[in-house]
Design an enzyme around this catalytic site. Structure first.
Site, PDB file in Angstrom:
ATOM      1  N   LEU A   1       4.795   4.380   3.114  1.00 11.67           N
ATOM      2  CA  LEU A   1       4.674   4.850   1.884  1.00 11.67           C
ATOM      3  C   LEU A   1       3.042   4.176   1.695  1.00 11.67           C
ATOM      4  CD1 LEU A   1       7.498   3.043  -0.162  1.00 11.67           C
ATOM      5  CD2 LEU A   1       6.898   5.421  -0.111  1.00 11.67           C
ATOM      6  N   ASP A   2       2.317   4.795   1.259  1.00 13.06           N
ATOM      7  CA  ASP A   2       0.665   4.376   1.056  1.00 13.06           C
ATOM      8  C   ASP A   2       0.790   2.990   0.480  1.00 13.06           C
ATOM      9  OD1 ASP A   2      -0.056   7.025   1.375  1.00 13.06           O
ATOM     10  OD2 ASP A   2      -0.191   7.402  -0.579  1.00 13.06           O
ATOM     11  N   ARG A   3      -0.358   2.274   1.052  1.00 12.79           N
ATOM     12  CA  ARG A   3      -0.343   0.699   0.578  1.00 12.79           C
ATOM     13  C   ARG A   3      -0.146   0.410  -0.838  1.00 12.79           C
ATOM     14  NH1 ARG A   3      -4.035  -3.814   1.889  1.00 12.79           N
ATOM     15  NH2 ARG A   3      -4.971  -2.444   3.375  1.00 12.79           N
TER      16      ARG A   3
ATOM     17  N   THR B   1       1.522   2.293  -3.130  1.00  9.77           N
ATOM     18  CA  THR B   1       2.808   2.987  -3.620  1.00  9.77           C
ATOM     19  C   THR B   1       3.893   1.943  -3.336  1.00  9.77           C
ATOM     20  OG1 THR B   1       1.883   5.155  -3.319  1.00  9.77           O
ATOM     21  CG2 THR B   1       4.322   4.953  -3.510  1.00  9.77           C
TER      22      THR B   1
ATOM     23  N   ARG C   1       0.268  12.843  -4.628  1.00 11.86           N
ATOM     24  CA  ARG C   1      -1.133  12.677  -5.174  1.00 11.86           C
ATOM     25  C   ARG C   1      -1.818  13.784  -5.253  1.00 11.86           C
ATOM     26  NH1 ARG C   1      -2.944   7.803  -1.513  1.00 11.86           N
ATOM     27  NH2 ARG C   1      -4.863   7.690  -3.045  1.00 11.86           N
TER      28      ARG C   1
END
Length: 312
Positions: A148-150, A152, A249
């Site tokens: 997961l993105d930082r 998110t 995104r």
């Protein structure tokens, strides 16, 4: 349905009267924790020192540390307790939802990196969970299944063996039954549900973008449904049919409704200091038992606060 948790290990604990007072050493130069301990605790052998690390007997600046290669900086204080303890390091920005011999499922807060490169010393989900599984055995490891993105938040899982990692990654599309996100996006999304399909590519600056020419990049398919909406924001339930880097995104930008606070992909507003994206549901077939596992988390309150009822 939410899965039951594995009984949590207790955190913290006061020094008992019968315990030997801990030894403290001040760090004077950069280095790695294991090498530092081997020097300070000589003539104790490598296996003995590794055992101390595994049993939570070593702290750096009052934080239990179990990684052999944990980087040390001058002025830090390393504490070594003589007595073994089952005290676990407090997890930061991370909550364990489920754990067994094959998997560990967590709820990650926004702001915490999933995994970093070896050169980065920042706290990550991967690093904390490695320390967690080494409470039982210093040889234990965890293996990345997805990220997961930082900024998110939400549900993610790691494998506890290379065999399980390989099995799940090889059959990811068959094993993973559901990956549902909630996204707070800018503006009023008029079409109440839809599907976005494109082929994702990456620029030299590591930014993803869509090509709508079939085969020109990695195919990405995103399904969405509007849960709430007003003039400023829409709350979407988003299901991934494919799991590409930054897929949601990019696709939200493609339809003219970028994720809130996502300046990189076209957002013009910042209602809070995090990304308006949360991995809410993860459902998959257990790689060993074949049982369907489903984990669901709450929608972040920050997202819902954008839809306060107007005064009558």
């Amino acid at each position: 349905m939410k899965q039951g948790n594995k009984p949590p290990r207790r955190h913290g604990g006061a020094l008992n009267r019968n315990q030997t007072p801990p030894k403290q050493f001040k760090v004077t130069e950069q280095g790695e924790l294991l090498l530092f301990l081997l020097d300070k605790l000589s003539p104790q052998g490598r296996n003995s020192v590794k055992s101390m690390l595994a049993h939570g007997q070593v702290s750096v600046d009052d934080r239990v540390e179990k990684l052999y290669n944990h980087p040390l900086r001058p002025e830090q204080v390393v504490t070594v307790r003589k007595d073994r303890t089952t005290v676990a390091p407090v997890l930061v920005g991370l909550k364990i939802l489920y754990e067994d011999d094959d998997l560990i499922v967590v709820n990650k807060d926004a702001g915490l990196l999933s995994i970093a490169t070896e050169k980065e010393t920042e706290l990550t989900a991967y690093r904390q969970l490695t320390a967690h599984v080494r409470l039982d055995n210093p040889q234990n490891r965890i293996f990345v299944l997805h990220r997961l993105d930082r900024e998110t938040s939400g549900v993610m899982m790691f494998a506890k063996s290379e065999k399980v990692q390989q099995k799940m990654q090889d059959s990811w599309k068959d094993i993973v039954e559901e990956r549902t996100y909630v996204a707070l996006v800018e503006g009023l999304v008029k079409k109440t549900q839809g599907t976005i399909t494109s082929w994702l590519k990456e620029t030299s600056t590591l930014k993803m973008y869509s090509s709508f020419t079939p085969g020109d990049g990695q195919q990405a398919i995103t399904h969405y449904k509007v849960l709430r909406a007003n003039r400023n924001y829409s709350l979407l339930e988003v299901q991934l049919e494919t799991g590409r880097k930054n897929q949601i995104r990019v696709h939200m930008q493609d339809i003219g409704h970028p994720v809130a606070s996502d300046k990189k992909y076209g957002s013009k507003t910042k209602p809070f200091a995090r990304l308006g994206l949360h991995a809410r549901v993860l459902a998959f077939e257990h790689p060993t038992t074949g049982k369907l596992m489903r984990f669901e988390t709450d929608i972040p309150k920050q997202f819902l606060s954008q839809f306060k009822e107007e005064p009558k």
